[in-house]
Design an enzyme around this catalytic site. Structure first.
Site, short mmCIF file in Angstrom:
data_model
loop_
_atom_site.label_atom_id
_atom_site.label_comp_id
_atom_site.label_asym_id
_atom_site.label_seq_id
_atom_site.Cartn_x
_atom_site.Cartn_y
_atom_site.Cartn_z
N ASP A 8 -5.05 1.12 8.69
CA ASP A 8 -4.83 0.95 7.36
C ASP A 8 -5.57 -0.32 6.86
OD1 ASP A 8 -3.24 3.25 6.46
OD2 ASP A 8 -1.33 2.08 7.13
N LYS A 43 0.88 -1.31 0.04
CA LYS A 43 -0.07 -0.08 -0.08
C LYS A 43 0.88 1.35 0.03
CE LYS A 43 -1.03 1.70 3.79
NZ LYS A 43 -0.09 3.03 3.73
#
Length: 288
Positions: free
Chosen positions: A137, A11
């Site tokens: 996240d 990510k």
């Protein structure tokens, strides 16, 4: 025994604006998140109990007990869905951890998806409190590979305009930057929000848009670890890199380039000059 294998992508926060702070101390963020095709390798096999084994170049330091984020994700899904089965999880760790590219969160999100299939139960939605409890996240990682705009403390997600074709050169110097220390070094906790991403941008327009945004954590991270500034400078020194910045709270940095051929070429140049850095060319993933 049924087995599921899948990959958990890195990510990358291409932007990260800090827009406020709640009374409980959590910071409010506004970030464009993309996923890159450098990945950890995961598998899940039906078993009587939950257990995990870890291998790969970045396995040292990854816990193999109940504190592992994959194990915590599995336990959360078991509890919410009333599952009596277990699973033998494996993690082949190719992404550096504690590096600002959400590898642990991506692993946890993929674990939730794999085990929902393996155990034949409904997956947990990204806005479930049990998902957010795993980390800010994890919700956005459940949406991989789609680029997303992440706001609030990570729980508010919205789709963005399709990005033009592009690639990244990911670079992590061998330094650690504790997230708490980076946030502590913020000079301004009430910054402006990220600009909306226009539709129909070509590569040049996207690079220009990105250059007008911020990562508010980059300056305090560079203060803690000057090697971050060195990595960004090394990327900026390459004419084919249209923009260079830091992902998340660091220490991974990225250079935006137009295609994978360019990314591979720049990665070789940077790696040869800095043999102790982790360097990886990566395509930016998007749904088909």
């Amino acid at each position: 025994m049924a087995t599921i294998k899948a990959t958990a992508p890195a990510k990358v926060n291409l932007t990260l604006h800090v827009t406020g702070q709640q009374d409980d101390g959590y910071h409010l963020l506004d970030s464009l998140v993309v996923f890159a095709d450098v990945c950890d390798q995961l598998s899940a096999t039906t078993a009587p109990d939950l257990k995990i084994s870890v291998s790969g170049p970045f396995s040292p330091g990854v816990p193999v007990d109940d504190s592992n984020l994959m194990m915590r994700a599995a336990s959360a899904l078991q509890k919410v869905r009333g599952v009596d089965l277990g699973a033998a999880l494996t993690l082949e760790k190719h992404l550096p951890h504690a590096a600002g590219i959400g590898s642990g969160s991506s692993d946890a999100a993929l674990t939730l998806a794999m085990l929902a299939e393996l155990w034949d139960v409904a997956p947990l939605p990204a806005d479930a409190p049990e998902v957010l409890a795993l980390g800010a996240d994890v919700p956005v990682c459940l949406h991989a590979p789609a680029p997303m705009r992440m706001t609030g403390i990570g729980e508010t997600l919205s789709s963005v305009a399709r990005l033009p074709g592009c690639a990244l050169v990911l670079v992590r110097p061998p330094v650690d930057v504790p997230t708490s220390a980076v946030f502590k070094g913020l000079a301004d906790r009430d910054g402006d929000a990220m600009d909306d991403l226009p539709t129909g941008l070509d590569y040049k327009g996207f690079a220009a848009w990105l250059a007008a945004q911020r990562n508010d954590l980059q300056t305090p991270a560079q203060t803690i670890a000057p090697a971050i500034a060195e990595a960004i400078s090394a990327l900026q020194a390459q004419p084919a890199v249209s923009f260079a910045g830091m992902s998340g709270s660091g220490a991974t940095c990225f250079g935006l380039v137009k295609d994978m051929a360019t990314a591979r070429r720049i990665a070789r140049i940077v790696q040869v000059a800095h043999m102790n850095w982790w360097v990886a060319p990566a395509a930016v993933l998007q749904p088909a």
